[in-house]
Scaffold this motif. Sequence first.
Motif, PDB file in Angstrom:
ATOM      1  N   LEU A 190     -26.265  40.447 -18.107  1.00 35.32           N
ATOM      2  CA  LEU A 190     -26.901  41.709 -18.532  1.00 35.32           C
ATOM      3  C   LEU A 190     -25.898  42.877 -18.536  1.00 35.32           C
ATOM      4  CD1 LEU A 190     -30.418  41.493 -16.857  1.00 35.32           C
ATOM      5  CD2 LEU A 190     -29.738  40.837 -19.160  1.00 35.32           C
ATOM      6  N   VAL A 191     -24.631  42.559 -18.312  1.00 36.14           N
ATOM      7  CA  VAL A 191     -23.627  43.631 -18.322  1.00 36.14           C
ATOM      8  C   VAL A 191     -22.845  43.559 -19.628  1.00 36.14           C
ATOM      9  CG1 VAL A 191     -21.518  44.476 -17.220  1.00 36.14           C
ATOM     10  CG2 VAL A 191     -23.422  43.665 -15.817  1.00 36.14           C
ATOM     11  N   ASN A 192     -22.843  44.672 -20.319  1.00 38.69           N
ATOM     12  CA  ASN A 192     -22.036  44.764 -21.533  1.00 38.69           C
ATOM     13  C   ASN A 192     -21.193  46.033 -21.403  1.00 38.69           C
ATOM     14  OD1 ASN A 192     -20.976  45.179 -24.024  1.00 38.69           O
ATOM     15  ND2 ASN A 192     -22.901  44.906 -25.171  1.00 38.69           N
ATOM     16  N   LEU A 193     -19.912  45.835 -21.109  1.00 35.05           N
ATOM     17  CA  LEU A 193     -19.067  46.993 -20.785  1.00 35.05           C
ATOM     18  C   LEU A 193     -18.975  47.988 -21.943  1.00 35.05           C
ATOM     19  CD1 LEU A 193     -16.314  45.217 -18.692  1.00 35.05           C
ATOM     20  CD2 LEU A 193     -18.131  46.725 -17.886  1.00 35.05           C
ATOM     21  N   GLU A 194     -19.183  47.486 -23.156  1.00 29.71           N
ATOM     22  CA  GLU A 194     -19.128  48.417 -24.302  1.00 29.71           C
ATOM     23  C   GLU A 194     -20.285  49.413 -24.271  1.00 29.71           C
ATOM     24  OE1 GLU A 194     -18.872  45.940 -27.763  1.00 29.71           O
ATOM     25  OE2 GLU A 194     -17.001  45.089 -27.000  1.00 29.71           O
ATOM     26  N   GLU A 195     -21.332  49.045 -23.542  1.00 32.25           N
ATOM     27  CA  GLU A 195     -22.493  49.949 -23.491  1.00 32.25           C
ATOM     28  C   GLU A 195     -22.355  50.988 -22.378  1.00 32.25           C
ATOM     29  OE1 GLU A 195     -25.920  47.470 -23.147  1.00 32.25           O
ATOM     30  OE2 GLU A 195     -25.797  46.822 -25.233  1.00 32.25           O
ATOM     31  N   GLY A 196     -21.236  51.018 -21.699  1.00 29.27           N
ATOM     32  CA  GLY A 196     -21.033  52.026 -20.641  1.00 29.27           C
ATOM     33  C   GLY A 196     -20.919  51.407 -19.277  1.00 29.27           C
ATOM     34  N   GLU A 197     -20.751  52.289 -18.305  1.00 35.08           N
ATOM     35  CA  GLU A 197     -20.538  51.873 -16.913  1.00 35.08           C
ATOM     36  C   GLU A 197     -21.746  51.063 -16.417  1.00 35.08           C
ATOM     37  OE1 GLU A 197     -18.167  51.996 -13.544  1.00 35.08           O
ATOM     38  OE2 GLU A 197     -17.707  52.832 -15.510  1.00 35.08           O
ATOM     39  N   PRO A 198     -21.531  49.848 -15.927  1.00 30.78           N
ATOM     40  CA  PRO A 198     -22.685  49.096 -15.426  1.00 30.78           C
ATOM     41  C   PRO A 198     -23.172  49.625 -14.078  1.00 30.78           C
ATOM     42  CG  PRO A 198     -20.669  47.827 -15.130  1.00 30.78           C
ATOM     43  CD  PRO A 198     -20.273  49.099 -15.828  1.00 30.78           C
ATOM     44  N   TYR A 199     -24.384  49.260 -13.717  1.00 29.56           N
ATOM     45  CA  TYR A 199     -24.920  49.651 -12.410  1.00 29.56           C
ATOM     46  C   TYR A 199     -24.114  48.988 -11.302  1.00 29.56           C
ATOM     47  CZ  TYR A 199     -29.176  51.938 -14.102  1.00 29.56           C
ATOM     48  OH  TYR A 199     -30.069  52.801 -14.677  1.00 29.56           O
TER      49      TYR A 199
END
Length: 351
Positions: free
Chosen positions: A308-317
Amino acid sequence: MRTLQQQQEQDVQAMQQPLGSVAKLVASGIREVPPMFRVKSKIQQGYCTTNACDDDDDDEESTIPIIDFAGFHLTERRPLILQQIRRASEDWGFFQIINHGVAPALLNDMLHTHKEFFEMPLEEQMKYYSKDTNAPFKFSVIPLLPPHLIQPWKDGLTRCDPAIYEAVNVLKRELLAALSESLGLQSSFIDDLCGEFQKSNSNYYPPCPEPQYAFGARPHSDPTTITLLLQDHVGGLEVRDKHGEWMQVKPIPHAFVINLGDQLEIISNGRYKSVEHRVTVNSNTVRISFATFIYPSKTTKVGPPLELVNLEEGEPYKDFIYGDYLAEFVAFGIKGKRFIDHVKTTGLHYN
Ligand SMILES: O=C(O)CCC(=O)C(=O)O
Ligand SMILES: [Fe+2]
């Protein structure tokens, strides 16, 4: 400035001197909301005017979804239910479920059995007052929250009744499976990580002489994984929609209101939101609700799984140890801001 530990020690000391119940304050004939409960009236401005579950509201976008859970185990029904849950979780973080399988007799028991208890003489109630956080039947007295915070206009009772526990537990497992699958995760993922604990509270909101100056619960998001809530017919629960408007959650007999908590927002890496909600009070009617909180063990490390982590979408939780998260959440206080917004990508302050 006081440290977190100093604040907690002072709060524990102050909580050694219980001050009775809100119901008894009301019965004593008070005409004003005492300072420890009092909020500024301007916080109450923008008071909810919209009924978020209005049947005849034809704008689908502005209603809290009502999901029919019947047939969740049937292959022909499951995909549709998952789709509805995904949409409700992305758009609202709140939904109501009907036909969830919990027997009406148990639902009535959850809401009504202890009404008399809240109206008993204080001396009787105090027999069930306990400082043990694990006591199965525990009356909560003022102050309900750490004393440095504004207190809620409600009395509470922690209840662990085996039949109710089991019925809610079955539903909890189904809901966590549905939420996992709706995120594309293995069915047991969320339950295994964050579903271990379950605690139920009866909430009793007495009438308030100045309802504009008090809240049954000030705006907050739950630090839980999910919360399952049963409410009576009175109404007062409101959620903040994505436009920032407060919307009433219209009572539906025997429906559970499901709200996603902070841990689910963290697991979903922000795709699902743990939504702010509050409880308003009124001047003439008691309101009762029964909330079951689902949460992980204090030592669990909660974070979004890689898929569920996509680094292109910004800083992950960030990952959080639940016990640390909860301690900071309580110290931050329920004061109308989402705690999670302060820590989601930076971590807790002392990390
Ligand atoms: O009583 C209600 O309607 C909601 C209570 C609540 O938000 C909570 O206990 O976290
Ligand atoms: Fe809540």
